[in-house]
Design a protein around this motif. Sequence first.
Motif, PDB file in Angstrom:
ATOM      1  N   THR A  45       0.821  -1.205   0.000  1.00  0.00           N
ATOM      2  CA  THR A  45       0.000   0.000   0.000  1.00  0.00           C
ATOM      3  C   THR A  45       0.863   1.266   0.000  1.00  0.00           C
ATOM      4  OG1 THR A  45      -0.149  -0.170   2.419  1.00  0.00           O
ATOM      5  CG2 THR A  45      -1.941  -1.119   1.121  1.00  0.00           C
ATOM      6  N   MET A  46       2.019   1.212   0.675  1.00  0.00           N
ATOM      7  CA  MET A  46       2.901   2.374   0.695  1.00  0.00           C
ATOM      8  C   MET A  46       3.457   2.656  -0.699  1.00  0.00           C
ATOM      9  SD  MET A  46       6.394   3.027   2.893  1.00  0.00           S
ATOM     10  CE  MET A  46       7.346   1.908   1.877  1.00  0.00           C
ATOM     11  N   VAL A  47       3.897   1.610  -1.396  1.00  0.00           N
ATOM     12  CA  VAL A  47       4.429   1.803  -2.745  1.00  0.00           C
ATOM     13  C   VAL A  47       3.344   2.302  -3.684  1.00  0.00           C
ATOM     14  CG1 VAL A  47       5.409   0.583  -4.733  1.00  0.00           C
ATOM     15  CG2 VAL A  47       6.275   0.119  -2.448  1.00  0.00           C
ATOM     16  N   ALA A  48       2.141   1.742  -3.571  1.00  0.00           N
ATOM     17  CA  ALA A  48       1.045   2.181  -4.438  1.00  0.00           C
ATOM     18  C   ALA A  48       0.684   3.641  -4.196  1.00  0.00           C
ATOM     19  CB  ALA A  48      -0.174   1.284  -4.221  1.00  0.00           C
ATOM     20  N   THR A  49       0.667   4.060  -2.941  1.00  0.00           N
ATOM     21  CA  THR A  49       0.334   5.452  -2.636  1.00  0.00           C
ATOM     22  C   THR A  49       1.483   6.388  -2.972  1.00  0.00           C
ATOM     23  OG1 THR A  49      -1.046   4.638  -0.814  1.00  0.00           O
ATOM     24  CG2 THR A  49      -0.545   6.988  -0.841  1.00  0.00           C
ATOM     25  N   TRP A  50       2.715   5.971  -2.713  1.00  0.00           N
ATOM     26  CA  TRP A  50       3.884   6.801  -3.006  1.00  0.00           C
ATOM     27  C   TRP A  50       4.023   7.060  -4.502  1.00  0.00           C
ATOM     28  CZ3 TRP A  50       7.265   8.615   0.859  1.00  0.00           C
ATOM     29  CH2 TRP A  50       8.410   9.277   0.399  1.00  0.00           C
ATOM     30  N   ASN A  51       3.728   6.059  -5.318  1.00  0.00           N
ATOM     31  CA  ASN A  51       3.864   6.191  -6.770  1.00  0.00           C
ATOM     32  C   ASN A  51       2.568   6.585  -7.459  1.00  0.00           C
ATOM     33  OD1 ASN A  51       6.571   5.401  -6.612  1.00  0.00           O
ATOM     34  ND2 ASN A  51       6.060   3.233  -6.835  1.00  0.00           N
ATOM     35  N   ASN A  52       1.532   6.885  -6.693  1.00  0.00           N
ATOM     36  CA  ASN A  52       0.244   7.227  -7.286  1.00  0.00           C
ATOM     37  C   ASN A  52       0.354   8.510  -8.118  1.00  0.00           C
ATOM     38  OD1 ASN A  52      -2.420   7.141  -7.928  1.00  0.00           O
ATOM     39  ND2 ASN A  52      -3.184   7.484  -5.858  1.00  0.00           N
ATOM     40  N   TYR A  53      -0.068   8.434  -9.349  1.00  0.00           N
ATOM     41  CA  TYR A  53       0.032   9.587 -10.256  1.00  0.00           C
ATOM     42  C   TYR A  53      -1.319   9.976 -10.857  1.00  0.00           C
ATOM     43  CZ  TYR A  53       1.159  12.313 -14.417  1.00  0.00           C
ATOM     44  OH  TYR A  53       1.197  13.297 -15.385  1.00  0.00           O
ATOM     45  N   PHE A  54      -2.064   8.998 -11.362  1.00  0.00           N
ATOM     46  CA  PHE A  54      -3.270   9.333 -12.113  1.00  0.00           C
ATOM     47  C   PHE A  54      -4.349   9.930 -11.229  1.00  0.00           C
ATOM     48  CE2 PHE A  54      -7.261   8.145 -14.343  1.00  0.00           C
ATOM     49  CZ  PHE A  54      -7.044   8.885 -15.492  1.00  0.00           C
ATOM     50  N   LEU A  55      -4.530   9.357 -10.029  1.00  0.00           N
ATOM     51  CA  LEU A  55      -5.575   9.886  -9.138  1.00  0.00           C
ATOM     52  C   LEU A  55      -5.301  11.323  -8.718  1.00  0.00           C
ATOM     53  CD1 LEU A  55      -8.176   9.266  -7.535  1.00  0.00           C
ATOM     54  CD2 LEU A  55      -6.708   8.504  -5.649  1.00  0.00           C
ATOM     55  N   PRO A  56      -4.097  11.681  -8.227  1.00  0.00           N
ATOM     56  CA  PRO A  56      -3.840  13.106  -7.934  1.00  0.00           C
ATOM     57  C   PRO A  56      -3.923  13.993  -9.166  1.00  0.00           C
ATOM     58  CG  PRO A  56      -2.203  11.729  -6.869  1.00  0.00           C
ATOM     59  CD  PRO A  56      -2.964  10.840  -7.797  1.00  0.00           C
ATOM     60  N   LEU A  57      -3.614  13.446 -10.348  1.00  0.00           N
ATOM     61  CA  LEU A  57      -3.661  14.252 -11.565  1.00  0.00           C
ATOM     62  C   LEU A  57      -5.065  14.763 -11.851  1.00  0.00           C
ATOM     63  CD1 LEU A  57      -2.220  15.308 -14.145  1.00  0.00           C
ATOM     64  CD2 LEU A  57      -2.810  13.119 -15.210  1.00  0.00           C
ATOM     65  N   ILE A  58      -6.079  13.934 -11.638  1.00  0.00           N
ATOM     66  CA  ILE A  58      -7.443  14.361 -11.939  1.00  0.00           C
ATOM     67  C   ILE A  58      -8.124  15.002 -10.739  1.00  0.00           C
ATOM     68  CG2 ILE A  58      -7.654  12.557 -13.677  1.00  0.00           C
ATOM     69  CD1 ILE A  58      -9.400  11.011 -11.731  1.00  0.00           C
ATOM     70  N   MET A  59      -7.578  14.815  -9.546  1.00  0.00           N
ATOM     71  CA  MET A  59      -8.228  15.340  -8.344  1.00  0.00           C
ATOM     72  C   MET A  59      -7.689  16.707  -7.920  1.00  0.00           C
ATOM     73  SD  MET A  59     -10.615  13.357  -7.149  1.00  0.00           S
ATOM     74  CE  MET A  59     -11.217  11.662  -7.195  1.00  0.00           C
ATOM     75  N   LEU A  60      -6.410  16.973  -8.157  1.00  0.00           N
ATOM     76  CA  LEU A  60      -5.767  18.153  -7.597  1.00  0.00           C
ATOM     77  C   LEU A  60      -5.448  19.172  -8.685  1.00  0.00           C
ATOM     78  CD1 LEU A  60      -3.255  16.377  -5.185  1.00  0.00           C
ATOM     79  CD2 LEU A  60      -5.505  17.302  -4.630  1.00  0.00           C
ATOM     80  N   LYS A  61      -5.715  20.436  -8.362  1.00  0.00           N
ATOM     81  CA  LYS A  61      -5.330  21.561  -9.220  1.00  0.00           C
ATOM     82  C   LYS A  61      -4.325  22.480  -8.540  1.00  0.00           C
ATOM     83  CE  LYS A  61      -9.738  21.768 -11.738  1.00  0.00           C
ATOM     84  NZ  LYS A  61     -10.914  22.631 -12.084  1.00  0.00           N
ATOM     85  N   ASP A  62      -4.387  22.555  -7.227  1.00  0.00           N
ATOM     86  CA  ASP A  62      -3.490  23.419  -6.477  1.00  0.00           C
ATOM     87  C   ASP A  62      -2.120  22.761  -6.355  1.00  0.00           C
ATOM     88  OD1 ASP A  62      -2.301  25.261  -4.855  1.00  0.00           O
ATOM     89  OD2 ASP A  62      -3.703  25.042  -3.168  1.00  0.00           O
TER      90      ASP A  62
END
Length: 311
Positions: free
Chosen positions: A232-249
């Motif tokens: 779970t740590m590796v999946a969250t640390w390398n997470n890219y697509f979800l923050p890309l569509i969720m975050l603008k700031d």
Amino acid sequence: MSSPVTTLAQPSVPPAGSAPRLRTPRRHSPGRPRRSVLLTVLTGLVLLYSLVPLAWLIISATKTQEGLAHSFGLWFNGDFALWDNIRETFTYSDGVFIRWLLNTVLYVVVGAGGATLLAVLGGYALAKFKFPGKRAVFAVVIGAVAVPGTALAVPTFLMFSKMGLTDTPWSVIIPSLISPFGLYLMWVFASEAVPDELLEAARIDGAGELRTFFQVVLPLLAPGIVTVSLFTMVATWNNYFLPLIMLKDPDWYPLTLGLNSWNAQAATAGGTPVFNLVITGSLITILPLIAAFLLLQKYWQSGLAAGSVKE
């Protein structure tokens, strides 16, 4: 009455002057595994495929922006600029890299830590308690493991946008709390690692369910907990697509999204290429993961092997 005649086949006698051929079967003791040239070659190719990008990253992190364009990728340049690159990475753009690093740590501690906790509680309950609908829960968990996370990103974004949670840390943390693979892994591990007799003995001695879980069950689940937490740590640390569509700031970007924004500066009008900082930041990003795997190696290996040998 004539008696039956039994004909015996005579063994073949080698011709005179020739030694008999003796075939000695190959014996492979358990301590000496059979050697395979093909497997050795394939393992070497996989090892080379894994280490060459890491070697390129380490070597390139020692070069300046100009040195990256005027030198061979897998060899050092004349100027050793690793320490200057590290210092500039942490100070570039008012130290925004530190902010991205702290954001990533926040997402990992809350998101991956919460996912591990929920997986441990759910896996233990599914493994050691009987309740109606258990088969249906098993089918749902297996189906959730088969569904890729990217397929759920857009529906999650639409749901969170109606709830007003987009462009906040919760839009990254809440989806990270769900780990179907971690739940399934803890389910299988708890089934093998926690004997039913031990639970019955604890209950007979008067221990409640919470005390039994924290004092008896939790130490037995330590290898599985470490394994799930690493995944779970590796999946969250390398997470890219979800923050890309969720975050603008940009202040809430994780490292993956922040380094990508630095990499995209070269394509913008008037942008300054900082590929040396992108490479150095990528090297700094993977160091915590490498350290975690090396320090917890014996735990997650035993966790992965749990249930592979039947007593």
